[in-house]
Design an enzyme around this catalytic site. Structure first.
Site, PDB file in Angstrom:
ATOM      1  N   SER A 200       0.827  -1.207   0.000  1.00  0.00           N
ATOM      2  CA  SER A 200       0.000   0.000   0.000  1.00  0.00           C
ATOM      3  C   SER A 200       0.860   1.254   0.000  1.00  0.00           C
ATOM      4  O   SER A 200       1.862   1.322   0.719  1.00  0.00           O
ATOM      5  CB  SER A 200      -0.888  -0.023   1.247  1.00  0.00           C
ATOM      6  N   CYS A 326      -7.685   0.694  12.991  1.00  0.00           N
ATOM      7  CA  CYS A 326      -9.006   0.177  12.627  1.00  0.00           C
ATOM      8  C   CYS A 326      -9.801  -0.256  13.842  1.00  0.00           C
ATOM      9  O   CYS A 326     -11.011  -0.291  13.814  1.00  0.00           O
ATOM     10  CB  CYS A 326      -8.868  -1.002  11.688  1.00  0.00           C
TER      11      CYS A 326
HETATM   12  C1  PLP Z   1      -2.622  -0.683   6.652  1.00  0.00           C
HETATM   13  C2  PLP Z   1      -2.610  -2.141   6.422  1.00  0.00           C
HETATM   14  C3  PLP Z   1      -3.501  -2.734   5.517  1.00  0.00           C
HETATM   15  C4  PLP Z   1      -4.539  -1.941   4.779  1.00  0.00           C
HETATM   16  O1  PLP Z   1      -3.981  -1.109   3.799  1.00  0.00           O
HETATM   17  P1  PLP Z   1      -4.861   0.123   3.225  1.00  0.00           P
HETATM   18  O2  PLP Z   1      -4.049   0.641   2.093  1.00  0.00           O
HETATM   19  O3  PLP Z   1      -5.017   1.088   4.338  1.00  0.00           O
HETATM   20  O4  PLP Z   1      -6.154  -0.466   2.765  1.00  0.00           O
HETATM   21  C5  PLP Z   1      -3.427  -4.093   5.334  1.00  0.00           C
HETATM   22  N1  PLP Z   1      -2.526  -4.844   6.005  1.00  0.00           N
HETATM   23  C6  PLP Z   1      -1.651  -4.310   6.879  1.00  0.00           C
HETATM   24  C7  PLP Z   1      -0.666  -5.193   7.556  1.00  0.00           C
HETATM   25  C8  PLP Z   1      -1.667  -2.945   7.127  1.00  0.00           C
HETATM   26  O5  PLP Z   1      -0.822  -2.428   8.007  1.00  0.00           O
END
Ligand code: PLP
Length: 394
Positions: A200, A326
């Protein structure tokens, strides 16, 4: 400006100025739809392809194995749902762990409702997957193993190469959620037998709302979004060109600066950990002492409520987190801290501090001094702590 010490880089990071700089022309000047025929727009197709190559090179992959998504959650959803569907004929069993991000865990729960069977592996007290338990969980019907590269709360890095080898030996697909690890540790998809990998942008100084799924050539995977022919007909929708350019710039920047940046972060992380453990009583470090992300520290303070700690830190200009972004706001302790065996009351008093390259030793000193003061103050008001002290006196 008031002092702001941002230690929540696992939740999101600042978009690097050079990343923003690279993106800007794609909003205002080069705004064409890459699918259009005329040169003005079609040039953007080439730009997208260049970003795929930049990312692929960092991973030891090929450009056409990189599929852009709207972030890590989408990549995780895609990897799981689309493989489950494509390999249904082979089996209905998926192996993952109890410490995954909710983008994986909730997708697995969804798949269970659809008739898939999911094994959620335990981890040891440091948050490491036990390889013998992984091997024992494999069935003839196992189609996918999904284990995160590094944990977003406690920072523990998994033995990814060994897990990949086990998956490979059994002819099972291996997906890893590398959202936290990518940009912080070197990753090579072939060496670790990774078939799919999620990442991401906003976790590595890139923009929010853009990420990618690496899918190894030959992996059967269904389209995730139906519509136009973008992303090799697997994920329709006009490409987020500025986002993709920003992601490419962020990945290049992260790769170019990795050694120096993470070296500095590791040093300050250890300084932070040592000072906190030495100077604040009844406190523990969560996660593996050394096999952890360079920028992650996670502590539990007995007789303390994590939320109160965060509020007091905020008043001193310090941004931290008690669980993952979250789940904060809910009163349930983190599933990750419970999985490493912490009792509820200790898991409740947890604090995650995640560094970035701008943090200085002076910042860390200010944070530790503030923490000492706040923890002492909160304990003075805690009836549990009073009981504890009285018992000790006897
Ligand atoms: C932040 C995160 C996600 C989600 O990514 P987004 O781009 O915010 O949807 C998934 N897995 C892990 C381990 C993360 O830290």
């Amino acid at each position: 400006m008031e002092r702001l010490i941002y230690l929540d880089n696992a939740a999101t990071t600042k978009t690097a100025p050079e990343v923003v700089e690279a993106m800007l022309p794609y909003f205002t000047e080069r705004y064409g739809n890459p699918s259009s025929v005329y040169g003005f727009a079609a040039a953007n197709k080439e730009v997208i392809s260049q970003q795929r190559d930049v990312i692929a090179q960092v991973l030891g992959a090929k450009g056409n194995e990189i599929y852009f998504t709207a972030g890590g959650s989408e990549a995780d959803n895609w990897a799981l749902k689309a493989t489950a569907e494509a390999y249904e004929g082979k089996g209905n069993h998926i192996i993952t762990t109890k410490i995954e991000h909710h983008a994986i865990l909730h997708t697995c729960e969804y798949l269970e409702k659809k008739g898939f069977e999911v094994t959620y592996l335990d981890v040891d007290e440091d948050g490491v997957v036990k390889l013998d338990e992984l091997k024992a969980a494999i069935r003839p019907t196992t189609i996918l193993i999904s284990v995160m590269y590094a944990n977003n709360e406690i920072g523990t890095i998994q033995p990814i190469r060994e897990i990949g080898e086990i998956a490979h030996e059994h002819g099972i697909l291996f997906h890893t959620d590398a959202v936290q690890a990518f940009g912080q540790v070197p990753i090579h998809v072939d060496e670790c037998h990774i078939d799919m990998l999620s990442a991401s942008g906003h976790k590595l100084n890139g923009p929010k709302g853009i990420g990618f799924l690496y899918i190894r050539t030959g992996v059967k995977i269904r389209s995730f979004v139906h519509g136009g022919g973008q992303e090799r007909k697997r994920r329709a929708g006009t490409e987020n060109v500025p986002g993709i350019v920003g992601l490419g710039a962020a990945v290049k920047r992260a790769a170019d600066t990795m050694a120096e940046r993470t070296g500095k972060e590791t040093e300050l992380r250890d300084y932070l950990i040592n000072r906190v453990l030495d100077e604040i009583p009844h406190c523990r470090l969560n996660g593996h002492r050394t096999k952890r992300l360079p920028n992650n520290a996670n502590f539990s303070f007995r007789f303390i409520e994590g939320e109160s700690l965060l509020i007091k830190l905020d008043m001193k200009g310090i941004c931290g987190s008690s669980g993952s972004a979250c789940t904060s706001g809910s009163l349930d302790p983190s599933h990750v801290l419970l999985a490493i065996g912490l009792p509820h009351e200790i898991a409740h008093g947890s604090l995650r501090l995640t560094l970035n390259e701008e943090i200085t030793k002076e910042d860390i000193d200010y944070v530790v001094d503030s923490l000492k003061e706040i923890v002492g103050h909160l304990r003075e008001m805690s009836p549990l702590y009073e009981d504890f002290i009285n018992k000790q006196k006897k």
